[in-house]
Design a protein around this motif. Structure first.
Motif, PDB file in Angstrom:
ATOM      1  N   THR A 166      58.533  97.105 -41.321  1.00 52.03           N
ATOM      2  CA  THR A 166      58.995  96.928 -39.941  1.00 52.03           C
ATOM      3  C   THR A 166      59.379  95.481 -39.676  1.00 52.03           C
ATOM      4  N   ARG A 167      58.648  94.549 -40.275  1.00 53.29           N
ATOM      5  CA  ARG A 167      58.985  93.128 -40.082  1.00 53.29           C
ATOM      6  C   ARG A 167      60.369  92.825 -40.641  1.00 53.29           C
ATOM      7  N   LEU A 168      60.697  93.388 -41.783  1.00 54.50           N
ATOM      8  CA  LEU A 168      62.042  93.196 -42.338  1.00 54.50           C
ATOM      9  C   LEU A 168      63.099  93.703 -41.365  1.00 54.50           C
ATOM     10  N   ALA A 169      62.860  94.895 -40.809  1.00 55.68           N
ATOM     11  CA  ALA A 169      63.826  95.477 -39.878  1.00 55.68           C
ATOM     12  C   ALA A 169      63.993  94.597 -38.640  1.00 55.68           C
ATOM     13  N   ARG A 170      62.882  94.092 -38.124  1.00 57.28           N
ATOM     14  CA  ARG A 170      62.954  93.268 -36.913  1.00 57.28           C
ATOM     15  C   ARG A 170      63.702  91.963 -37.160  1.00 57.28           C
ATOM     16  N   GLN A 171      63.584  91.430 -38.366  1.00 61.21           N
ATOM     17  CA  GLN A 171      64.256  90.161 -38.646  1.00 61.21           C
ATOM     18  C   GLN A 171      65.764  90.322 -38.807  1.00 61.21           C
ATOM     19  N   MET A 172      66.228  91.546 -38.954  1.00 57.62           N
ATOM     20  CA  MET A 172      67.675  91.778 -39.018  1.00 57.62           C
ATOM     21  C   MET A 172      68.351  91.408 -37.710  1.00 57.62           C
ATOM     22  N   VAL A 173      67.584  91.380 -36.624  1.00 55.89           N
ATOM     23  CA  VAL A 173      68.137  90.996 -35.319  1.00 55.89           C
ATOM     24  C   VAL A 173      68.764  89.601 -35.387  1.00 55.89           C
ATOM     25  N   GLY A 174      68.188  88.731 -36.197  1.00 55.96           N
ATOM     26  CA  GLY A 174      68.714  87.366 -36.332  1.00 55.96           C
ATOM     27  C   GLY A 174      70.108  87.305 -36.925  1.00 55.96           C
ATOM     28  N   LEU A 175      70.571  88.416 -37.506  1.00 57.06           N
ATOM     29  CA  LEU A 175      71.925  88.454 -38.078  1.00 57.06           C
ATOM     30  C   LEU A 175      72.959  88.970 -37.090  1.00 57.06           C
ATOM     31  N   LEU A 176      72.528  89.350 -35.896  1.00 52.30           N
ATOM     32  CA  LEU A 176      73.472  89.782 -34.858  1.00 52.30           C
ATOM     33  C   LEU A 176      74.068  88.568 -34.162  1.00 52.30           C
ATOM     34  N   ASP A 177      75.239  88.757 -33.531  1.00 53.81           N
ATOM     35  CA  ASP A 177      75.797  87.698 -32.689  1.00 53.81           C
ATOM     36  C   ASP A 177      74.834  87.407 -31.547  1.00 53.81           C
ATOM     37  N   GLU A 178      74.814  86.166 -31.082  1.00 56.95           N
ATOM     38  CA  GLU A 178      73.839  85.816 -30.051  1.00 56.95           C
ATOM     39  C   GLU A 178      74.048  86.624 -28.779  1.00 56.95           C
TER      40      GLU A 178
END
Length: 487
Positions: free
Chosen positions: A76-88
């Protein structure tokens, strides 16, 4: 230019802003990270050569992803960190329930608003932190929860009949349009609910209650699953697995160093709060070794896994055990002792699943044996092998220690000892210091007494000494001396 100051569709078009699908956003921003030699996944240890490269390949391929692994493997932590790859920020039609793209609206509400207002259509900006949705799959999840259903209250309030698509109440998935949507423990979803995901994954659209309604959703799906779930609680239906682009296997730390890095990261706050408790490096190694021993123990269900949370909660308990002892002794500072490890047993018993033989043995007994096994492994890595059979005249590095116990009938390490009493008692066994100076000469001064305890426990584990619990501490004595005295 601060694009969030743009408030209308007309101004957005004049700015030259280009809208991208969510998977393209992730791909583009990951490419930039890779070119800059930056890692998008911070604080994830042990996956640098395995899981993270596979995850990056999946993102670059614009795949929906299934993270498959045992509990406590940072899925789940990996999935949550994918948010950082979205545009701001991304623009949405203001008031939209499904995050409508002003350039390509999908809901009736947004289409009508743009038709009426044209360039004056109001827009708002959605931050990437608000573009992550997560749902724990449980057997009671319904299609209405995740896809949507007809809302009779909305129909009554708007005075609409049920043939009008405006009576639809959207579920979690449509509301996560243009976002990352995570379903944890996917096999726990009922098969009929999994079937409802087919169209969303393959075609990107949904149908609700037979409405001729097509919502071309733009979603990055991430699923997590435990391989044990395939046989115990449920399974992922085959057509759904076929629609998931990449399945990535996670794993536990492969070395003590990696496991320590994870535990230290997760217990940083507890360490700061208990700054008066010194933890020897060797104590940290023993603590991590417990998890490694548990994953290979015959009494523990290996398929269920032993979570990294075992080490984290055990470390917190270890600090608290030492802190409590210091408070009782009226001191501000102390050092962790091997005897303090009795305080981590409650953290172990809640994190392991036993097989039938383990249940017969008892969970407390299994936990205590795990600690002994971890100490024994740590001891053997640092000191010479104990030979079961020795010939007369053979060099035995432990003979002087064993002789000391043969001559001394009484040696106890009580939990209530002050630090001074604890050190004085261990200093009585002079051969311990000689053994350390010979085989571990680089040991820090602060760690020597913990290492002395490791030697005693190691000798007891290999039947060179006898070790007994006396309720408020431990009693050590010579094995043969016990027979002679009739004990």
């Amino acid at each position: 230019m601060d694009i969030t100051k743009i408030k209308t569709l007309g101004d957005l078009q004049k700015s030259g802003y280009e809208s991208k699908p969510v998977k393209e956003e992730l791909r583009r921003n990951l490419l930039q990270k890779i070119m800059k030699k930056e890692s998008p996944f911070v604080g994830i240890h042990g996956y640098e050569l395995t899981v993270i490269p596979a995850l990056e390949r999946a993102i670059l391929s614009k795949h929906n992803i299934n993270l498959l692994g045992l509990r406590g493997q940072a899925k789940t932590r990996l999935a949550r960190q994918m948010v950082g790859l979205l545009d701001e920020y991304i623009p949405i039609v203001e008031g939209s329930e499904v995050n409508d793209d002003p350039y390509s609206p999908i809901s009736r509400y947004a289409k009508n608003l743009i038709k009426e207002e044209g360039d004056n259509t109001p827009i708002s900006w959605l931050h990437r932190d608000n573009r992550f949705f997560e749902k724990l799959a449980t057997p009671d999840v319904t299609v209405a929860d995740i896809i949507g259903d007809v809302d009779p209250i909305k129909a009554a309030n708007l005075k609409l009949n049920y043939a009008d698509d405006r009576v639809i109440h959207f579920g979690m998935i449509p509301r996560s349009n243009r976002c990352i949507f995570v379903i944890n423990e996917l096999p726990d979803l009922q098969p009929r609910i999994q079937v409802a995901l087919f169209n969303i994954l393959q075609e990107g659209d949904v149908q609700i209650r037979g409405f001729a309604l097509r919502l071309p959703l733009d979603i990055q799906f991430v699923f997590t699953a435990n391989p044990e779930d395939y046989t115990n609680r449920g399974s992922i239906v085959t057509p759904l697995k076929d629609r998931i682009g990449s399945q990535i296997l996670t794993h536990y730390p492969e070395s003590i160093e990696t496991a320590r890095a994870i535990t230290e990261q997760e217990t940083d706050q507890a360490t700061k709060e208990k700054s008066g408790v010194y933890v020897p490096d060797l104590a940290k190694d023993v603590l991590e070794q417990i998890s490694f021993e548990a994953r290979e123990n015959d009494y523990i269900d290996v398929k269920s896994g032993v979570s990294a949370r075992l080490s984290i909660t055990a470390f917190e308990n270890l600090l608290s055990t030492a802190e409590r002892r210091a408070l009782h002794n009226g001191v501000q500072k102390t050092s962790v002792r091997l005897g303090d490890f009795v305080g981590i047993i409650p953290a172990i018993t809640g994190k392991i699943e036993l097989v039938y033989e383990g249940e017969q043995e008892g969970v407390n007994q299994v936990a205590q044996q795990l600690i002994v096994d971890a100490v024994d492994t740590t001891f053997k890595e640092r000191f010479p092998k104990i030979e079961k059979l020795t010939k007369e005249g053979d060099d035995d590095p432990y003979s002087e220690i064993v002789s000391w116990f043969f001559e001394e009938s009484d040696f106890e390490l009580l939990d209530s000892y002050s630090d001074e009493e604890y050190r004085m008692e261990l200093d009585r066994i002079t051969p311990l210091q000689e053994l350390i100076e010979k085989y571990q000469p680089d040991t820090l001064k602060e760690d020597i007494y913990f290492l002395k305890e490791v030697i005693l426990w190691g000798l007891a584990a290999n039947n060179k000494l006898s070790k007994f619990s006396i309720g408020n501490g431990l009693h050590f004595k010579d094995v043969y001396g016990g027979y002679i005295s009739g004990l």
